[in-house]
Write a protein that holds these residues in place. Structure first.
Motif, mmCIF file in Angstrom:
data_model
loop_
_atom_site.group_PDB
_atom_site.id
_atom_site.type_symbol
_atom_site.label_atom_id
_atom_site.label_comp_id
_atom_site.label_asym_id
_atom_site.label_seq_id
_atom_site.Cartn_x
_atom_site.Cartn_y
_atom_site.Cartn_z
ATOM 1 N N ALA A 20 3.217 6.297 2.237
ATOM 2 C CA ALA A 20 2.078 5.385 2.308
ATOM 3 C C ALA A 20 2.364 4.056 3.016
ATOM 4 C CB ALA A 20 1.529 5.127 0.923
ATOM 5 N N ASN A 102 -23.854 0.961 3.988
ATOM 6 C CA ASN A 102 -23.043 2.135 3.648
ATOM 7 C C ASN A 102 -22.953 3.112 4.822
ATOM 8 O OD1 ASN A 102 -22.444 1.278 1.054
ATOM 9 N ND2 ASN A 102 -24.149 2.370 0.121
ATOM 10 N N GLU A 106 -19.651 4.534 6.590
ATOM 11 C CA GLU A 106 -19.380 5.966 6.812
ATOM 12 C C GLU A 106 -19.045 6.249 8.279
ATOM 13 O OE1 GLU A 106 -22.155 7.648 3.162
ATOM 14 O OE2 GLU A 106 -22.855 7.902 5.224
ATOM 15 N N VAL A 119 -4.924 7.555 5.503
ATOM 16 C CA VAL A 119 -5.819 7.106 4.433
ATOM 17 C C VAL A 119 -5.426 5.714 3.921
ATOM 18 C CG1 VAL A 119 -6.626 7.601 2.084
ATOM 19 C CG2 VAL A 119 -6.386 9.452 3.727
ATOM 20 N N SER A 120 -4.120 5.457 3.838
ATOM 21 C CA SER A 120 -3.658 4.154 3.331
ATOM 22 C C SER A 120 -4.162 3.016 4.211
ATOM 23 C CB SER A 120 -2.140 4.133 3.233
ATOM 24 O OG SER A 120 -1.567 4.462 4.490
ATOM 25 N N ASN A 123 -7.967 2.571 3.870
ATOM 26 C CA ASN A 123 -8.349 1.837 2.661
ATOM 27 C C ASN A 123 -8.083 0.343 2.796
ATOM 28 O OD1 ASN A 123 -9.283 4.101 1.361
ATOM 29 N ND2 ASN A 123 -7.341 4.518 0.329
ATOM 30 N N ARG A 124 -6.980 -0.013 3.460
ATOM 31 C CA ARG A 124 -6.661 -1.440 3.640
ATOM 32 C C ARG A 124 -7.740 -2.106 4.475
ATOM 33 N NH1 ARG A 124 -0.382 -1.452 5.439
ATOM 34 N NH2 ARG A 124 -0.561 -3.719 5.233
ATOM 35 N N ALA A 127 -11.180 -2.261 2.527
ATOM 36 C CA ALA A 127 -11.204 -3.298 1.488
ATOM 37 C C ALA A 127 -11.493 -4.672 2.096
ATOM 38 C CB ALA A 127 -9.886 -3.306 0.727
ATOM 39 N N LEU B 30 -22.250 5.837 -0.862
ATOM 40 C CA LEU B 30 -21.045 6.406 -0.266
ATOM 41 C C LEU B 30 -20.603 7.669 -1.008
ATOM 42 C CD1 LEU B 30 -19.038 3.081 0.240
ATOM 43 C CD2 LEU B 30 -20.124 4.464 2.027
ATOM 44 N N LEU B 169 -11.059 -0.132 -3.593
ATOM 45 C CA LEU B 169 -10.889 0.594 -2.338
ATOM 46 C C LEU B 169 -9.416 0.689 -1.961
ATOM 47 C CD1 LEU B 169 -13.873 -0.881 -0.306
ATOM 48 C CD2 LEU B 169 -13.635 1.468 -1.120
ATOM 49 N N ASP B 170 -8.709 -0.418 -2.133
ATOM 50 C CA ASP B 170 -7.302 -0.462 -1.749
ATOM 51 C C ASP B 170 -6.460 -0.750 -2.994
ATOM 52 O OD1 ASP B 170 -5.007 -0.542 -0.213
ATOM 53 O OD2 ASP B 170 -5.312 -2.612 0.430
ATOM 54 N N TRP B 173 -0.679 2.144 -4.184
ATOM 55 C CA TRP B 173 -0.334 3.108 -3.122
ATOM 56 C C TRP B 173 -1.403 3.158 -2.032
ATOM 57 C CZ3 TRP B 173 0.079 6.111 -8.050
ATOM 58 C CH2 TRP B 173 1.352 5.954 -8.634
ATOM 59 N N HIS B 174 -2.175 2.070 -1.876
ATOM 60 C CA HIS B 174 -3.272 2.024 -0.900
ATOM 61 C C HIS B 174 -4.234 3.189 -1.070
ATOM 62 C CE1 HIS B 174 -1.561 -1.439 0.937
ATOM 63 N NE2 HIS B 174 -0.447 -0.809 1.285
ATOM 64 N N ARG B 175 -4.434 3.593 -2.331
ATOM 65 C CA ARG B 175 -5.417 4.612 -2.610
ATOM 66 C C ARG B 175 -6.614 3.961 -3.310
ATOM 67 N NH1 ARG B 175 -2.712 6.735 0.505
ATOM 68 N NH2 ARG B 175 -2.364 8.965 0.783
ATOM 69 N N THR B 176 -7.766 4.625 -3.225
ATOM 70 C CA THR B 176 -8.952 4.139 -3.915
ATOM 71 C C THR B 176 -8.923 4.632 -5.362
ATOM 72 O OG1 THR B 176 -10.218 4.089 -1.874
ATOM 73 C CG2 THR B 176 -11.478 4.168 -3.930
ATOM 74 N N MET B 214 -7.764 8.563 -9.324
ATOM 75 C CA MET B 214 -7.291 8.078 -8.026
ATOM 76 C C MET B 214 -7.741 9.046 -6.939
ATOM 77 S SD MET B 214 -3.434 7.696 -6.570
ATOM 78 C CE MET B 214 -3.363 9.414 -6.129
ATOM 79 N N VAL B 216 -7.118 10.757 -3.758
ATOM 80 C CA VAL B 216 -5.981 11.061 -2.889
ATOM 81 C C VAL B 216 -6.408 10.845 -1.435
ATOM 82 C CG1 VAL B 216 -4.365 12.859 -2.197
ATOM 83 C CG2 VAL B 216 -5.145 12.719 -4.575
ATOM 84 N N ASN B 217 -7.627 11.284 -1.132
ATOM 85 C CA ASN B 217 -8.275 10.960 0.145
ATOM 86 C C ASN B 217 -9.770 10.839 -0.144
ATOM 87 O OD1 ASN B 217 -9.352 13.594 0.056
ATOM 88 N ND2 ASN B 217 -7.612 14.417 1.196
ATOM 89 N N ARG B 218 -10.643 10.940 0.893
ATOM 90 C CA ARG B 218 -12.078 10.741 0.652
ATOM 91 C C ARG B 218 -12.665 11.810 -0.265
ATOM 92 N NH1 ARG B 218 -11.901 6.307 1.562
ATOM 93 N NH2 ARG B 218 -10.741 5.776 3.410
ATOM 94 N N TRP B 220 -10.892 14.151 -2.542
ATOM 95 C CA TRP B 220 -10.208 14.639 -3.739
ATOM 96 C C TRP B 220 -9.833 13.501 -4.667
ATOM 97 C CZ3 TRP B 220 -9.458 19.781 -4.840
ATOM 98 C CH2 TRP B 220 -9.673 20.696 -3.795
ATOM 99 N N VAL B 222 -7.964 12.764 -8.567
ATOM 100 C CA VAL B 222 -7.257 13.277 -9.743
ATOM 101 C C VAL B 222 -7.323 12.203 -10.823
ATOM 102 C CG1 VAL B 222 -5.688 14.810 -8.489
ATOM 103 C CG2 VAL B 222 -5.024 12.434 -8.878
ATOM 104 N N ILE B 246 -9.271 17.340 -11.747
ATOM 105 C CA ILE B 246 -9.264 17.253 -10.291
ATOM 106 C C ILE B 246 -10.708 17.395 -9.851
ATOM 107 C CG2 ILE B 246 -8.564 18.369 -8.137
ATOM 108 C CD1 ILE B 246 -6.081 19.325 -9.456
ATOM 109 N N TYR B 260 -8.092 20.420 -17.198
ATOM 110 C CA TYR B 260 -7.373 21.010 -18.316
ATOM 111 C C TYR B 260 -7.700 20.111 -19.484
ATOM 112 C CZ TYR B 260 -3.656 22.134 -21.532
ATOM 113 O OH TYR B 260 -2.958 22.488 -22.658
#
Lengths: 139, 283
Positions: A20, A102, A106, A119-120, A123-124, A127, B30, B169-170, B173-176, B214, B216-218, B220, B222, B246, B260
């Motif tokens: 990342a 929005n 998109e 993706v990292s 997102n930066r 934001a 979104l 958004l950030d 780990w720079h994940r949403t 979190m 993982v991308n737009r 997915w 978990v 998930i 689960y």
């Protein structure tokens, strides 16, 4: 057993996270050249977006591209200075709705996907831009 | 009953939506911000209603969802058919029909849930403040013989909840990331499937619920969920629930979740672990 499978699946999904964080956002976007290319793709996305294209009817595309590139360069801590008008002034009287904002987000995401920006980094950037929503919506 | 039934249901739902044609809502929100449909029909995660409103309706728009949820644990099966309507991203109305099959004991429990949620303040994505919503779930048992026999006082009840949700958004780990906290006042036994109030306690209890996920991308996400529950009946201890999930949002039409889940001991039968699946179609 089920739980183990779930944890394993989770682990696999998270593997990309290992790579990342690296470097400044400006570098991750491919510096000035990368940002310029990204903004070109972004403008092409906007041009095909019926939800918002009416807001861009009288826009000078070359100038718009230059201003966007400068602005993103500056916001991502690159060596640029945005020379355009302040954001609220640009959007005053356009009465941009939340749904339109929005839609723009998109289009940017689509452009970033096309340019294979991780993706990292996406997102930066999102934001930073999302924080400007008040300077764009309902003005 | 099982996966095949779930697939048939989902297929029917999908056909119904496609048949309703493209003259639908404007999908102004979104991707993924409409969330999923919870087991009680309200927009949320799986076990927890969220402050987010179902569907992709933004200001001034209409939207709706149809969903089918299915859980299969050691001794029980739960099937939930639900539909929601959203106006203005301000009001959410929902209806859910729950059927709980007592696989080992034989028999079934059924209830209907009418929900309304009002978005009070803030926004999930934009700004610093969380999105705050308040909601009601009015539940009516359609089978009350068993709940009554084990000490339930009422065959209907109304839960009131207050939820706060925020997406970063950030985030790490720079994940949403998405966090939702819900406080619920309830008298329901096992969500209401075993009636409301009981011999041990017959007053409202305040319960905490939480979901953390979190992206993982737009597409997915978990995450984990936790739901505290009261224990009003002396015949069997009621336990808190949790799950690991998930979620998949391939586009704004469809959302799928697999979890689960650990429902611990229900009505005296221990170790109620198993899988939970949910499919939602948005229009």
């Amino acid at each position: 057993m089920m739980l183990r499978t779930a944890i394993l699946a989770l682990g696999l999904l998270m593997t990309p996270l290992a790579q990342a964080d690296k470097g400044s956002l400006y570098q991750e976007l491919g510096e000035y050249e990368g940002i310029s290319k990204l903004m070109e793709t972004f403008i092409l996305e906007i041009a095909e977006d019926d939800r918002i294209i009416h807001h861009f009817e009288n826009v000078d595309i070359d100038r718009f591209h230059k201003m966007l590139t400068e602005h993103i360069c500056e916001l991502s801590a690159g060596p640029c200075e945005y020379t355009g008008k302040p954001m609220p002034e640009v959007h005053l009287g356009m009465n941009i709705t939340r749904a339109e904002f929005n839609a723009l987000v998109e289009d940017l995401i689509q452009a970033m996907e096309s340019e294979q920006i991780p993706v990292s980094a996406q997102n930066r950037l999102l934001a930073i831009l999302a924080a400007m929503h008040k300077e764009v919506i309902h003005l | 009953m099982s996966l095949s039934r779930m697939l048939v249901k989902s297929f029917t739902l999908t056909i119904a939506v496609i048949a309703s044609g493209p003259a639908a809502a404007d999908f102004g929100k979104l991707l993924a911000t409409g969330g999923l449909t919870s087991v009680e029909g309200s927009g949320g995660g799986g076990l927890v209603p969220w402050a987010t409103l179902s569907s992709y309706a933004e200001e001034g728009q209409w939207g709706g969802t149809v969903a089918y949820n299915y859980a299969n644990v050691e001794d029980y099966e739960l099937g939930v058919s639900a539909l929601t309507l959203n106006y203005d991203n301000r009001w959410e109305f929902s209806y859910a029909r729950q059927q709980f099959d007592l696989v080992s004991l034989g028999g079934e429990l059924k209830q209907d849930i009418y929900g309304v949620k009002y978005h009070l303040y803030g926004d999930l994505v934009y700004g610093q403040e969380p999105q705050l919503s308040i909601g009601l779930q009015h539940k009516r048992n359609k089978t009350f013989a068993l709940p009554e026999a084990v000490g339930a006082r009422d065959d209907s009840g109304t839960d009131v909840y207050f939820s706060a949700a925020k997406a970063w958004l950030d985030g790490p780990w720079h994940r949403t990331w998405l966090v939702n906290l819900t406080l619920r006042a309830t008298k329901a036994n096992e969500m209401g499937l075993l009636g409301f109030g009981g011999d041990r306690n017959d007053s409202y209890k305040l319960q905490a619920e939480a979901s953390v996920g979190m992206f993982v991308n737009r597409h997915w996400i978990v995450g984990v969920e936790y739901r505290q529950k009261p224990s009003n009946l002396s015949f069997a201890e009621e336990h808190d629930w949790h799950d690991v999930f998930i979620g998949w949002f391939p586009n704004k039409r469809v959302a799928v979740a697999l979890a689960y889940t650990n429902l611990k001991s229900i009505a005296g039968a221990d170790n109620q672990t198993g899988m939970y699946g949910s499919i939602q179609v948005t229009f």
